[in-house]
Design an enzyme around this catalytic site. Structure first.
Site, mmCIF file in Angstrom:
data_model
loop_
_atom_site.group_PDB
_atom_site.id
_atom_site.type_symbol
_atom_site.label_atom_id
_atom_site.label_comp_id
_atom_site.label_asym_id
_atom_site.label_seq_id
_atom_site.Cartn_x
_atom_site.Cartn_y
_atom_site.Cartn_z
ATOM 1 N N TYR A 199 2.476 8.297 -18.988
ATOM 2 C CA TYR A 199 3.820 8.464 -18.443
ATOM 3 C C TYR A 199 3.699 9.077 -17.055
ATOM 4 O O TYR A 199 2.972 10.052 -16.852
ATOM 5 C CB TYR A 199 4.651 9.366 -19.350
ATOM 6 C CG TYR A 199 5.985 9.793 -18.755
ATOM 7 C CD1 TYR A 199 7.091 8.957 -18.852
ATOM 8 C CD2 TYR A 199 6.124 11.018 -18.114
ATOM 9 C CE1 TYR A 199 8.320 9.344 -18.296
ATOM 10 C CE2 TYR A 199 7.344 11.405 -17.564
ATOM 11 C CZ TYR A 199 8.428 10.564 -17.661
ATOM 12 O OH TYR A 199 9.627 10.940 -17.117
ATOM 13 N N HIS A 200 4.465 8.541 -16.091
ATOM 14 C CA HIS A 200 4.368 8.980 -14.700
ATOM 15 C C HIS A 200 5.451 10.005 -14.401
ATOM 16 O O HIS A 200 6.641 9.686 -14.397
ATOM 17 C CB HIS A 200 4.518 7.779 -13.773
ATOM 18 C CG HIS A 200 3.945 7.977 -12.407
ATOM 19 N ND1 HIS A 200 4.193 9.106 -11.642
ATOM 20 C CD2 HIS A 200 3.125 7.199 -11.645
ATOM 21 C CE1 HIS A 200 3.561 9.013 -10.492
ATOM 22 N NE2 HIS A 200 2.900 7.860 -10.465
ATOM 23 N N GLY A 201 5.068 11.263 -14.137
ATOM 24 C CA GLY A 201 6.020 12.271 -13.705
ATOM 25 C C GLY A 201 6.449 12.031 -12.276
ATOM 26 O O GLY A 201 6.058 11.039 -11.645
#
Length: 326
Positions: free
Chosen positions: A125-127
């Site tokens: 998951y990309h913050g």
């Protein structure tokens, strides 16, 4: 120069240099209360200094701690430089990032044993920024003596001065051919299917914005490697975006430019969770594998992240007050 008890006005009123200067500025700018502002600054200057100086001392102490981390690993660093020049440089930078991660975010990694000695595709998951991936990369370099090849958005390659950094850390443009080649050569590869859109426009609910992307699944199938899901708790509480404003979303969708303000860099607790590998299966389709991977990442979010995310709670987790029970 105007000294004490000298004058700078037609009325010959004695005044100090500072008062004279303020008097002149008032005449030029027609700001009658400028002297009151100066008085307030003078009045509160001891308080400002009292807060600033301890902060500088703390920064110096943090720098000292990072230097000690580097010194502690001097033997490993020497061996790395003997083996390969850039490997030594990567070890130094990894040590700096690892020290920063521990100090600023109390960073922890769970499931590091799920990263194999051979090739694998890490999907995460990309913050708002990939700060957690930087931290994980540093940990893997130090503890497993390996590096990730990582797929980055095209705009990253146009940033001035970044070319050397991207080359040393094997950052890829992301074509399926070069990704498969990296995996077949035995490397680790990392991809965030949500990319820049997820980074800028996901929110404290940690919504996965993968769309219909399944190219990463095709890469894993073609290279015959497992997929490893990953998620970092509180990653969106550390740095947030104003992507919820419609204007910035319109600019991105039309121009494809990531012009969205970021704010924060709060010292929240960050914990990276590396899930169980999804093994290679020749009978599964790319669409099925992509959905299976998305469910695996979503499962990590559901298990380890309180929704909606909260900055204060994430800060308090540094003291284990709000620690989520696994």
């Amino acid at each position: 120069m105007v000294h004490q008890n000298e004058s700078c006005s037609a009325e010959q009123v004695p005044m100090s240099f500072l008062t004279c200067l303020l008097y002149a500025l008032e005449g030029w700018t027609v700001v009658e209360h400028l002297n009151y502002v100066a008085y307030l600054l003078w009045l509160f200057s001891p308080l400002l200094v009292a807060f600033i100086l301890p902060g500088l001392v703390i920064i110096i102490l943090y720098v000292n701690i990072i230097i000690l981390h580097i010194y502690k690993r001097r033997t490993d660093l020497k061996e790395a430089y003997f083996n390969d020049f850039w490997d030594g440089a990567r070890q130094v930078l990894a040590t700096i990032w690892h020290g920063h991660a521990r100090i600023w975010n109390g960073y922890e990694v769970y499931g590091l044993e799920n990263i194999p000695d051979g090739p694998a595709l890490l999907v995460f998951y990309h913050g708002a920024t990939p700060i957690d991936f930087f931290y994980l990369t540093a940990t893997v370099i130090i503890k497993k003596k390996r590096i990730f090849h990582v797929v980055a958005d095209h705009f990253v390659f146009s940033l001035p001065g970044f070319k050397l950094l991207l080359d040393v850390f094997d950052v890829l443009h992301g074509s399926q051919e070069e990704c498969v080649k990296a995996l077949k050569n035995g490397h680790l590869l990392a991809i965030a299917p949500g990319g820049v859109r997820e980074a800028l426009f996901s929110n404290e609910n940690y919504t996965l914005l993968w769309g219909n992307r399944k190219g990463f699944a095709r890469v894993a199938i073609d290279a015959k490697v497992p997929i490893i899901p990953m998620f970092t708790q509180n990653v969106r509480e550390g740095i947030r975006t104003l992507g919820g404003l419609r204007l910035f979303r319109m600019i991105y969708e039309y121009f494809r430019l990531p012009i969205v303000p970021l704010y924060g860099n709060f010292p929240v607790k960050l914990r990276t969770y590396i899930g169980d590998p999804i093994p290679y299966d020749p009978n599964v389709t790319p669409a099925e594998l992509a959905e299976k991977t998305k469910n695996a990442v979503q499962s990590l979010i559901d298990k380890h992240q309180k929704i909606p995310g909260n900055v204060f709670r994430a800060l308090m987790e540094r003291f284990d007050i709000w620690k989520k029970k696994d």
